[in-house]
Structures are given as C-alpha cells and as structure tokens.
Design a protein around this motif. Structure first.
Motif, PDB file in Angstrom:
ATOM      1  N   ASP A  26      -4.076  12.652 -28.417  1.00 49.31           N
ATOM      2  CA  ASP A  26      -4.716  13.791 -29.064  1.00 49.31           C
ATOM      3  C   ASP A  26      -6.238  13.656 -29.073  1.00 49.31           C
ATOM      4  O   ASP A  26      -6.940  14.605 -29.313  1.00 49.31           O
ATOM      5  CB  ASP A  26      -4.224  13.944 -30.503  1.00 49.31           C
ATOM      6  CG  ASP A  26      -2.794  14.457 -30.577  1.00 49.31           C
ATOM      7  OD1 ASP A  26      -2.163  14.251 -31.623  1.00 49.31           O
ATOM      8  OD2 ASP A  26      -2.318  15.063 -29.597  1.00 49.31           O
ATOM      9  N   THR A  74     -11.720  27.932 -35.380  1.00 50.69           N
ATOM     10  CA  THR A  74     -11.729  27.753 -33.933  1.00 50.69           C
ATOM     11  C   THR A  74     -13.178  27.927 -33.529  1.00 50.69           C
ATOM     12  O   THR A  74     -13.774  28.978 -33.778  1.00 50.69           O
ATOM     13  CB  THR A  74     -10.844  28.807 -33.227  1.00 50.69           C
ATOM     14  OG1 THR A  74      -9.501  28.632 -33.677  1.00 50.69           O
ATOM     15  CG2 THR A  74     -10.917  28.661 -31.711  1.00 50.69           C
ATOM     16  N   LYS A 115      -6.862  28.557 -36.559  1.00 50.17           N
ATOM     17  CA  LYS A 115      -6.816  27.565 -35.483  1.00 50.17           C
ATOM     18  C   LYS A 115      -6.055  28.160 -34.308  1.00 50.17           C
ATOM     19  O   LYS A 115      -4.849  28.382 -34.388  1.00 50.17           O
ATOM     20  CB  LYS A 115      -6.141  26.278 -35.964  1.00 50.17           C
ATOM     21  CG  LYS A 115      -6.129  25.185 -34.921  1.00 50.17           C
ATOM     22  CD  LYS A 115      -5.530  23.893 -35.459  1.00 50.17           C
ATOM     23  CE  LYS A 115      -5.547  22.828 -34.377  1.00 50.17           C
ATOM     24  NZ  LYS A 115      -4.974  21.565 -34.854  1.00 50.17           N
ATOM     25  N   SER A 117      -5.135  27.500 -30.480  1.00 54.20           N
ATOM     26  CA  SER A 117      -5.085  26.601 -29.334  1.00 54.20           C
ATOM     27  C   SER A 117      -5.286  27.419 -28.062  1.00 54.20           C
ATOM     28  O   SER A 117      -5.204  28.659 -28.084  1.00 54.20           O
ATOM     29  CB  SER A 117      -3.735  25.888 -29.275  1.00 54.20           C
ATOM     30  OG  SER A 117      -2.710  26.822 -28.971  1.00 54.20           O
ATOM     31  N   SER A 166     -10.628  22.427 -23.451  1.00 54.41           N
ATOM     32  CA  SER A 166      -9.898  23.140 -24.505  1.00 54.41           C
ATOM     33  C   SER A 166      -9.158  22.162 -25.414  1.00 54.41           C
ATOM     34  O   SER A 166      -8.960  20.997 -25.078  1.00 54.41           O
ATOM     35  CB  SER A 166      -8.904  24.121 -23.884  1.00 54.41           C
ATOM     36  OG  SER A 166      -7.948  23.418 -23.114  1.00 54.41           O
ATOM     37  N   ASP A 167      -8.769  22.681 -26.554  1.00 55.25           N
ATOM     38  CA  ASP A 167      -7.894  21.975 -27.492  1.00 55.25           C
ATOM     39  C   ASP A 167      -8.420  20.618 -27.936  1.00 55.25           C
ATOM     40  O   ASP A 167      -7.715  19.613 -27.921  1.00 55.25           O
ATOM     41  CB  ASP A 167      -6.482  21.831 -26.905  1.00 55.25           C
ATOM     42  CG  ASP A 167      -5.800  23.166 -26.706  1.00 55.25           C
ATOM     43  OD1 ASP A 167      -6.097  24.115 -27.470  1.00 55.25           O
ATOM     44  OD2 ASP A 167      -4.968  23.276 -25.791  1.00 55.25           O
ATOM     45  N   ASN A 169      -8.818  18.948 -30.866  1.00 56.11           N
ATOM     46  CA  ASN A 169      -8.345  19.129 -32.235  1.00 56.11           C
ATOM     47  C   ASN A 169      -9.195  18.376 -33.242  1.00 56.11           C
ATOM     48  O   ASN A 169      -9.648  17.261 -32.994  1.00 56.11           O
ATOM     49  CB  ASN A 169      -6.879  18.703 -32.339  1.00 56.11           C
ATOM     50  CG  ASN A 169      -5.977  19.674 -31.612  1.00 56.11           C
ATOM     51  OD1 ASN A 169      -6.019  20.864 -31.859  1.00 56.11           O
ATOM     52  ND2 ASN A 169      -5.172  19.167 -30.696  1.00 56.11           N
ATOM     53  N   VAL A 174     -10.118  23.513 -34.399  1.00 60.75           N
ATOM     54  CA  VAL A 174     -10.104  23.129 -32.987  1.00 60.75           C
ATOM     55  C   VAL A 174     -11.406  23.576 -32.336  1.00 60.75           C
ATOM     56  O   VAL A 174     -11.982  24.602 -32.713  1.00 60.75           O
ATOM     57  CB  VAL A 174      -8.884  23.737 -32.251  1.00 60.75           C
ATOM     58  CG1 VAL A 174      -8.927  25.267 -32.246  1.00 60.75           C
ATOM     59  CG2 VAL A 174      -8.733  23.200 -30.840  1.00 60.75           C
ATOM     60  N   HIS A 176     -13.208  24.434 -28.584  1.00 65.31           N
ATOM     61  CA  HIS A 176     -13.096  24.706 -27.156  1.00 65.31           C
ATOM     62  C   HIS A 176     -14.537  24.701 -26.635  1.00 65.31           C
ATOM     63  O   HIS A 176     -15.367  25.484 -27.093  1.00 65.31           O
ATOM     64  CB  HIS A 176     -12.449  26.070 -26.880  1.00 65.31           C
ATOM     65  CG  HIS A 176     -11.079  26.213 -27.476  1.00 65.31           C
ATOM     66  ND1 HIS A 176      -9.987  25.517 -27.019  1.00 65.31           N
ATOM     67  CD2 HIS A 176     -10.634  26.968 -28.509  1.00 65.31           C
ATOM     68  CE1 HIS A 176      -8.924  25.848 -27.731  1.00 65.31           C
ATOM     69  NE2 HIS A 176      -9.288  26.730 -28.647  1.00 65.31           N
TER      70      HIS A 176
END
Length: 186
Positions: A26, A74, A115, A117, A166-167, A169, A174, A176
């Motif tokens: 992760d 995000t 959030k 993804s 991307s992603d 976390n 999150v 990007h």
C-alpha cells in the motif's frame, strides 16, 4: 503442549509477515519518498521532492490544518513541474499575502470531499458515458475523462491534467499526482 505453542507461534509470525507485506504494497513512492497510508496528506507530501511548490503553497494558503483534518479528501496533487508550466511569475504572485484568497481558490480546486480511488473515478467516467463531474472543495467542478488508459482532468477553461500516479492512500484520503495545475476560472 509444546507443538501447540509452536504452531501458534508460527501462525502469529505468518500473520505478522503477511500484514507487513500487505502494508508495504500500500506504500507508494512519490518524489523519491515513501507515502505511508498511516500518515495524513500533509505529513506525506512534505517528504516528496516533487511537491515542494505544492507544500509551500498549502502553507502560504493556511490550508495545512485543513488537509491534516479528518477528511476524507481526494487530492489531485500537482508536481513542481506542473507549477512550472504556469506563466512566469504566476506562482510567486499567488504566494504573496495579498493573493491568499486566490491561492486558496486554486488549491481547493484540486480537492474533492470524499475518498475516490482511481477505480471509483473510472467507474464514474464509464457511468457518465465518458465523462464524470466532481464538485471540488472550491465549489467549482472538475471533469474527469479517459485518454487511452489515463485519467485526465479538465478544468472549466478546457485545460487538461493527466493523473501520473494514482491511489496514493493516506490516513485521511487519497492523493492522485497530476502533471498540470488546473484552474477554477478566476
């Protein structure tokens, strides 16, 4: 009894090892630094060599506490190279105290409550027949679409920014990473 304890020890060691492996998966590298899912957005971003301009701007706009808050958020995080694409003098002008509100407007245009993804964004794009609109914390909207396999954001003026990582976390959302600063039509 010893065999039972040995089996329990092996089982515990296996669970710990798998948990550590899952956590390592992760963790992503951004700007030469590991981004830990256990840390908040600002605590991770300050370590990225690719986001020093963004971090300076967040500090100048007094948005550190907000982005360290519970969220979830995000964040479409422009790199230093993205800021460098702006007309000469734009960043230094935005960083001036008297332009704090404009700077806040630009930065909060890169933040969406909740959030999302990459998978969530792509699903929304497919559901919207090729486009998805997201309301930013700024109050204006960003449009997401696909360009081949890449998610691309478009601001209200038609400027486009590609998601390059991307992603990533965070404990409160999150990130990007994007290659261009999008503007809220100021």
């Amino acid at each position: 009894m010893k065999i039972k304890n040995l089996i329990s020890t092996i089982t515990l060691a296996t669970v710990l090892m798998l948990g550590t492996t899952a956590m390592a998966q992760d963790t992503k590298m951004v700007g030469g630094a590991e981004m830990y899912p256990s840390k908040d957005i600002v605590s991770n971003a300050v370590n990225s060599k690719d986001h020093t301009t963004l971090v300076a701007a967040v500090k100048a706009a007094d948005l550190v506490e907000t982005l360290q808050g519970e969220g979830p958020f995000t964040v479409f995080a422009p790199t230093n190279a993205a800021f460098d694409k702006l007309p000469e003098g734009t960043v230094s002008t935005l960083l001036m105290k008297e332009n704090k509100e404009k700077l806040q407007a630009v930065l909060t245009y890169h933040v969406v409550s909740g959030k999302y993804s990459a998978e969530d964004i792509i699903k929304a794009i497919k559901k919207g027949d090729g486009k998805a609109t997201f309301k930013t914390v700024n109050g204006a909207t960003l449009t997401a679409m696909m360009d081949g396999k890449n998610v691309v954001l478009m601001d209200n003026a038609g400027n486009k920014s590609k998601v390059t990582i991307s992603d990533v976390n965070q404990s409160n959302g999150v990130i990007h990473v994007v290659d261009t600063v999008v503007l809220p039509g100021m």
